[in-house]
Design a protein around this motif. Structure first.
Motif, PDB file in Angstrom:
ATOM      1  N   HIS A 116      82.630  42.695   7.918  1.00 29.24           N
ATOM      2  CA  HIS A 116      82.742  43.536   9.092  1.00 29.24           C
ATOM      3  C   HIS A 116      83.153  42.649  10.271  1.00 29.24           C
ATOM      4  CE1 HIS A 116      78.838  42.454   9.657  1.00 29.24           C
ATOM      5  NE2 HIS A 116      78.629  42.371  11.183  1.00 29.24           N
ATOM      6  N   HIS A 123      83.135  38.897   8.727  1.00 22.94           N
ATOM      7  CA  HIS A 123      81.794  38.222   8.273  1.00 22.94           C
ATOM      8  C   HIS A 123      81.029  39.139   7.386  1.00 22.94           C
ATOM      9  CE1 HIS A 123      80.752  39.458  12.025  1.00 22.94           C
ATOM     10  NE2 HIS A 123      79.592  39.761  11.745  1.00 22.94           N
ATOM     11  N   ASP A 166      82.568  42.091  14.277  1.00 29.75           N
ATOM     12  CA  ASP A 166      81.572  42.693  15.308  1.00 29.75           C
ATOM     13  C   ASP A 166      82.405  43.531  16.380  1.00 29.75           C
ATOM     14  OD1 ASP A 166      79.542  41.628  14.269  1.00 29.75           O
ATOM     15  OD2 ASP A 166      79.368  39.962  15.544  1.00 29.75           O
ATOM     16  N   ARG A 213      71.774  36.706  18.862  1.00 27.96           N
ATOM     17  CA  ARG A 213      72.971  36.796  18.948  1.00 27.96           C
ATOM     18  C   ARG A 213      73.542  36.921  20.344  1.00 27.96           C
ATOM     19  NH1 ARG A 213      76.709  41.447  16.305  1.00 27.96           N
ATOM     20  NH2 ARG A 213      77.463  41.987  18.376  1.00 27.96           N
TER      21      ARG A 213
HETATM   22 FE   LIG Z   1      78.003  41.160  12.660  1.00 23.32          FE
END
Ligand SMILES: [Fe+2]
Length: 282
Positions: A105, A254, A107, A269
């Motif tokens: 996917h 990723h 982000d 993150r």
């Molecule tokens: Fe992700």
């Protein structure tokens, strides 16, 4: 200390040495790192020891930061930090995407102004270390046979956060659903800073190609996904404690590889937004 780089794979990524992410960067160093990020698509910084505030300050060198809509998984002191984790506190998960396998996917591809960067910092990792793979969607686009390039020219694709959550059984609140209706973006995205083109689709969130019959759309997407995940376009990163990975989320998708889910894992993150005048994919 001078900044040096070492390629991580033939197509994508560089390990950067000589940067202490905990210290403030001068303007020249920040500029150098922004250039490297755009040139290599993914930067690895090893052996970092970061407070959340330092992670946030470092990330700001690359753009303003998103407060993720998954508010239940944000750091309470630093809401720019999203926890990706299978750990629990008082019986409740502290992070998103606990321990399921997470497929390819981009982000936030489902937002009108998707993030151009994500930075993942390894705080707790299992003994098998776990891995995350990255696919260079610019290289994949550039290498496409001419006939395939022609078939996708000018097309748009539908992106759905709902579809992603359904695949991974992630519960979504009414508010989160309201904020993320399905959306169309160009199937080939022009990078907002480099002008390079990339396939802007991913198996996790792209449900169809607009304007094509269902069957043709599914077959073409399957062909493009198989093409772009060939080993020659992919770098797989085996994590070490203290690694920080910053990737270009406008041209790289990723996925998380399986890990020993009996052990704890915590990644922190930050999510980097493009400048307002370059925000919408084109
Ligand atoms: Fe992700």
């Amino acid at each position: 200390m001078a900044i040096t780089t070492r390629p991580l794979s033939p197509t994508l990524g560089a390990e950067v040495s000589g940067v202490d992410m905990a210290s403030a960067l001068d303007a020249d160093t920040a500029g150098t790192l922004r250039d490297l990020w755009r040139r290599h698509g993914l930067l690895l910084f090893r052996g970092q020891e970061l407070e959340e505030k330092q992670l946030v300050e470092f990330s700001r060198n690359f753009g303003s930061l998103e407060i993720h809509l998954r508010r239940e998984y944000l750091s309470s002191e630093n809401p720019e930090v999203l926890y990706v984790s299978n750990m629990k506190k008082e019986g409740r998960p502290i992070g998103i995407l606990a321990d399921t396998e997470v497929g390819w996917h981009y982000d936030q591809i489902y937002l009108p102004r998707p993030a151009v960067g994500s930075l993942l910092y390894a705080v707790v990792i299992p003994s098998d270390r776990g891995a995350t793979s990255f696919a260079d969607m610019s290289a994949a686009y550039e290498a496409l046979p001419g006939s395939l390039k022609q078939r996708i020219e000018g097309r748009k694709a539908v992106q759905s956060y709902e579809a992603f959550n359904r695949s991974y059984s992630v519960p979504t609140s009414e508010e989160q659903r309201r904020k993320t209706p399905d959306i169309e973006h160009p199937l080939v995205r022009t990078h907002p800073y480099t002008g390079r083109k990339a396939l802007y689709i991913c198996p996790g969130m792209t449900t169809r190609i607009a304007g094509l019959p269902e069957e043709e759309s599914s077959a073409l997407l399957a062909e493009l996904f198989a093409w772009s995940t060939q080993p020659r376009f992919v770098y797989t990163h085996s994590w070490r404690l203290g690694d920080a990975l910053l990737w270009d989320n406008a041209s790289t998708m990723h996925r998380r590889e399986p890990f020993d889910t009996n052990q704890q894992r915590l990644m922190k993150r930050t999510t980097i937004l493009p400048d307002a005048d370059r925000a919408a994919p084109f």
